[in-house]
Design a protein around this motif. Structure first.
Motif, PDB file in Angstrom:
ATOM      1  N   HIS A 270       0.864  -1.124  -0.115  1.00 18.34           N
ATOM      2  CA  HIS A 270      -0.078  -0.114  -0.090  1.00 18.34           C
ATOM      3  C   HIS A 270       1.006   1.193   0.158  1.00 18.34           C
ATOM      4  O   HIS A 270       0.497   2.223   0.363  1.00 18.34           O
ATOM      5  N   GLN A 271       2.075   1.104  -0.553  1.00 17.53           N
ATOM      6  CA  GLN A 271       2.835   2.316  -0.449  1.00 17.53           C
ATOM      7  C   GLN A 271       2.584   3.686  -1.004  1.00 17.53           C
ATOM      8  O   GLN A 271       2.601   4.578  -0.217  1.00 17.53           O
ATOM      9  N   ILE A 272       2.149   3.648  -2.163  1.00 22.28           N
ATOM     10  CA  ILE A 272       1.488   4.923  -2.680  1.00 22.28           C
ATOM     11  C   ILE A 272       0.272   5.356  -1.865  1.00 22.28           C
ATOM     12  O   ILE A 272       0.214   6.514  -1.610  1.00 22.28           O
ATOM     13  N   ARG A 273      -0.662   4.491  -1.796  1.00 18.97           N
ATOM     14  CA  ARG A 273      -1.698   4.885  -0.814  1.00 18.97           C
ATOM     15  C   ARG A 273      -1.227   5.563   0.481  1.00 18.97           C
ATOM     16  O   ARG A 273      -1.752   6.681   0.760  1.00 18.97           O
ATOM     17  N   ALA A 274      -0.692   4.895   1.254  1.00 18.56           N
ATOM     18  CA  ALA A 274      -0.270   5.203   2.515  1.00 18.56           C
ATOM     19  C   ALA A 274       0.629   6.465   2.309  1.00 18.56           C
ATOM     20  O   ALA A 274       0.179   7.566   3.549  1.00 18.56           O
ATOM     21  N   GLN A 275       1.463   6.660   1.556  1.00 17.27           N
ATOM     22  CA  GLN A 275       2.363   7.853   1.494  1.00 17.27           C
ATOM     23  C   GLN A 275       1.626   9.027   1.214  1.00 17.27           C
ATOM     24  O   GLN A 275       1.790  10.222   1.664  1.00 17.27           O
ATOM     25  N   LEU A 276       0.641   8.997   0.086  1.00 22.37           N
ATOM     26  CA  LEU A 276      -0.238  10.115  -0.330  1.00 22.37           C
ATOM     27  C   LEU A 276      -1.104  10.643   0.706  1.00 22.37           C
ATOM     28  O   LEU A 276      -1.303  11.703   0.969  1.00 22.37           O
ATOM     29  N   ALA A 277      -1.642   9.520   1.367  1.00 22.36           N
ATOM     30  CA  ALA A 277      -2.633   9.937   2.683  1.00 22.36           C
ATOM     31  C   ALA A 277      -1.710  10.659   3.661  1.00 22.36           C
ATOM     32  O   ALA A 277      -2.440  11.788   4.138  1.00 22.36           O
ATOM     33  N   ASN A 278      -0.584  10.527   3.714  1.00 19.16           N
ATOM     34  CA  ASN A 278       0.024  10.798   4.962  1.00 19.16           C
ATOM     35  C   ASN A 278       0.354  12.227   4.573  1.00 19.16           C
ATOM     36  O   ASN A 278       0.719  13.222   5.381  1.00 19.16           O
ATOM     37  N   MET A 279       0.654  12.664   3.335  1.00 20.99           N
ATOM     38  CA  MET A 279       0.936  13.892   2.995  1.00 20.99           C
ATOM     39  C   MET A 279      -0.232  15.065   2.934  1.00 20.99           C
ATOM     40  O   MET A 279      -0.389  16.150   2.526  1.00 20.99           O
ATOM     41  N   GLY A 280      -1.590  14.459   2.850  1.00 23.52           N
ATOM     42  CA  GLY A 280      -2.871  15.080   2.856  1.00 23.52           C
ATOM     43  C   GLY A 280      -3.376  14.872   1.308  1.00 23.52           C
ATOM     44  O   GLY A 280      -4.003  15.828   1.359  1.00 23.52           O
ATOM     45  N   HIS A 281      -2.751  14.092   0.725  1.00 25.64           N
ATOM     46  CA  HIS A 281      -3.219  14.025  -0.687  1.00 25.64           C
ATOM     47  C   HIS A 281      -3.661  12.484  -1.047  1.00 25.64           C
ATOM     48  O   HIS A 281      -3.392  12.008  -1.767  1.00 25.64           O
ATOM     49  N   SER A 282      -4.768  12.148  -0.056  1.00 25.38           N
ATOM     50  CA  SER A 282      -5.135  10.875  -0.141  1.00 25.38           C
ATOM     51  C   SER A 282      -5.997  10.709  -1.381  1.00 25.38           C
ATOM     52  O   SER A 282      -6.419  11.421  -2.200  1.00 25.38           O
ATOM     53  N   ILE A 283      -5.967   9.434  -2.040  1.00 25.90           N
ATOM     54  CA  ILE A 283      -6.432   8.796  -3.379  1.00 25.90           C
ATOM     55  C   ILE A 283      -7.949   9.017  -3.123  1.00 25.90           C
ATOM     56  O   ILE A 283      -8.313   8.322  -2.292  1.00 25.90           O
ATOM     57  N   ILE A 284      -8.535   9.353  -3.956  1.00 28.07           N
ATOM     58  CA  ILE A 284      -9.942   9.485  -4.332  1.00 28.07           C
ATOM     59  C   ILE A 284     -10.320   8.193  -4.347  1.00 28.07           C
ATOM     60  O   ILE A 284      -9.952   7.318  -5.171  1.00 28.07           O
ATOM     61  N   GLY A 285     -11.485   7.682  -3.776  1.00 23.35           N
ATOM     62  CA  GLY A 285     -12.119   6.425  -3.667  1.00 23.35           C
ATOM     63  C   GLY A 285     -11.413   5.172  -2.852  1.00 23.35           C
ATOM     64  O   GLY A 285     -11.698   4.221  -2.697  1.00 23.35           O
ATOM     65  N   ASP A 286     -10.169   5.781  -2.071  1.00 25.98           N
ATOM     66  CA  ASP A 286      -9.462   4.726  -1.009  1.00 25.98           C
ATOM     67  C   ASP A 286     -10.153   4.785   0.194  1.00 25.98           C
ATOM     68  O   ASP A 286     -10.252   5.585   0.879  1.00 25.98           O
ATOM     69  N   LEU A 287     -10.921   3.816   0.329  1.00 23.10           N
ATOM     70  CA  LEU A 287     -11.863   3.365   1.684  1.00 23.10           C
ATOM     71  C   LEU A 287     -10.808   3.105   2.863  1.00 23.10           C
ATOM     72  O   LEU A 287     -11.443   3.320   4.238  1.00 23.10           O
ATOM     73  N   LYS A 288      -9.620   2.770   2.645  1.00 25.40           N
ATOM     74  CA  LYS A 288      -8.810   2.333   3.852  1.00 25.40           C
ATOM     75  C   LYS A 288      -7.953   3.559   4.322  1.00 25.40           C
ATOM     76  O   LYS A 288      -7.851   3.839   5.342  1.00 25.40           O
ATOM     77  N   TYR A 289      -7.546   4.457   3.337  1.00 26.62           N
ATOM     78  CA  TYR A 289      -6.478   5.671   3.788  1.00 26.62           C
ATOM     79  C   TYR A 289      -7.061   6.875   3.258  1.00 26.62           C
ATOM     80  O   TYR A 289      -6.558   7.799   3.602  1.00 26.62           O
ATOM     81  N   GLY A 290      -8.271   6.863   2.522  1.00 25.43           N
ATOM     82  CA  GLY A 290      -8.674   8.071   1.995  1.00 25.43           C
ATOM     83  C   GLY A 290      -9.686   9.031   3.114  1.00 25.43           C
ATOM     84  O   GLY A 290      -9.865   8.677   4.040  1.00 25.43           O
ATOM     85  N   ASN A 291     -10.197   9.963   2.250  1.00 27.17           N
ATOM     86  CA  ASN A 291     -10.948  10.793   2.784  1.00 27.17           C
ATOM     87  C   ASN A 291     -12.659  10.526   2.578  1.00 27.17           C
ATOM     88  O   ASN A 291     -12.932  10.574   1.377  1.00 27.17           O
ATOM     89  N   LYS A 292     -13.165  10.215   3.861  1.00 24.75           N
ATOM     90  CA  LYS A 292     -14.356   9.582   3.597  1.00 24.75           C
ATOM     91  C   LYS A 292     -15.436  10.803   2.887  1.00 24.75           C
ATOM     92  O   LYS A 292     -16.132  10.369   2.008  1.00 24.75           O
ATOM     93  N   ILE A 293     -15.356  11.892   3.215  1.00 25.98           N
ATOM     94  CA  ILE A 293     -16.301  12.821   2.497  1.00 25.98           C
ATOM     95  C   ILE A 293     -16.099  13.036   1.009  1.00 25.98           C
ATOM     96  O   ILE A 293     -17.013  13.074   0.314  1.00 25.98           O
ATOM     97  N   LEU A 294     -14.759  13.019   0.694  1.00 27.55           N
ATOM     98  CA  LEU A 294     -14.374  13.240  -0.612  1.00 27.55           C
ATOM     99  C   LEU A 294     -14.926  11.909  -1.428  1.00 27.55           C
ATOM    100  O   LEU A 294     -15.531  12.284  -2.463  1.00 27.55           O
ATOM    101  N   ASN A 295     -14.611  10.955  -0.640  1.00 23.19           N
ATOM    102  CA  ASN A 295     -15.100   9.605  -1.541  1.00 23.19           C
ATOM    103  C   ASN A 295     -16.586   9.470  -1.733  1.00 23.19           C
ATOM    104  O   ASN A 295     -17.065   9.014  -2.879  1.00 23.19           O
TER     105      ASN A 295
END
Length: 246
Positions: free
Chosen positions: A191-216
């Motif tokens: 989950h490298q890309i998913r975790a790293q981007l989420a950690n930067m505040g740039h989570s991937i749209i649609g990511d239910l594990k690392y993402g932003n619930k509201i945006l999803n």
């Protein structure tokens, strides 16, 4: 003959009529809608895996997987099978894109080696929240993999169980509060890309594990917008019988 032991070189013939064979095929061969073939030769298959498809069986072992579909395909297209193809890399269930499959043991060994030595480059596309100041960059973190919870955590400092995770990114486009990135994997942690981007505040749209619930919810995405879209066979050392892929 019940209880008869076979001797070396003895032959058994079984007659199965065509109708039975057709029935068996139907039973075992599901259409290959889990993937489409991008490239195939006598040594490798590159397939485009659909989002939502598991690469390999999980603990439940119930669902149709990418590798079982590829096996179905091989069984139905090859007359004398010597070897059932094996995955050389995996991508998360809800990530789509290119998976490398070896068709013989020698190719498997070479491809595993080339992936390990970073001589096959993997590029991903993803849609993330937020706008980047820098149009390209390198993300380097310590990452801790929790195998039980199947989640990776970004950790501030190096510890016993952490590993270095490195991703390079390029911003290809942005619109309002959304950016399209190309990410190149330098390491391949879970989950490298998913975790790293989420950690930067740039989570991937649609990511239910690392993402932003509201945006999803806003965008109605239930699978992460992350796709393994490009490979480079960039061999710097001998690749034996796969040299032609360079």
């Amino acid at each position: 003959h019940h209880g008869y032991k076979l001797l070396l070189n003895e032959q058994i013939q079984i007659f199965i009529n065509d109708k039975t064979i057709e029935e068996l095929k139907k039973q075992y061969y599901r259409s290959s809608n889990e993937f489409r073939i991008l490239y195939e030769d006598e040594n490798i298959i590159l397939v485009d895996k659909k989002q939502g498809v598991l690469c390999h069986e999980d603990e439940n072992g119930k669902s149709q997987t990418l590798i079982s579909s590829v096996h179905d395909y091989i069984v139905n297209t090859v007359s004398n099978i010597q070897y059932l193809p094996e995955l050389c890399n995996r991508i998360d269930r809800n990530t789509g894109g290119i998976v490398i499959i070896a068709k013989n043991p020698v190719s498997k060994k070479i491809l595993d080696e080339k992936i390990k030595d970073h001589e096959i480059q993997k590029y991903y596309l993803c849609v993330v929240e937020g706008i980047f100041d820098k149009k390209n960059g390198r993300i380097e973190n310590q990452i801790f993999k929790d195998s039980v919870k199947k989640i990776s955590y970004i950790v501030e400092k190096k510890e016993k169980k952490t590993r270095t995770a490195i991703t390079e990114y390029r911003v290809l486009a942005c619109n309002k509060n959304i950016s399209l990135l190309e990410c190149k994997l330098i390491t391949g942690r879970m989950h490298q890309i998913r975790a790293q981007l989420a950690n930067m505040g740039h989570s991937i749209i649609g990511d239910l594990k690392y993402g932003n619930k509201i945006l999803n919810k806003t965008y109605g995405e239930k699978k992460q917008l992350l796709y393994s879209y490009k490979l480079e066979f960039n061999f710097t050392t001998d690749a034996g019988k796969l040299n032609y892929l360079k």
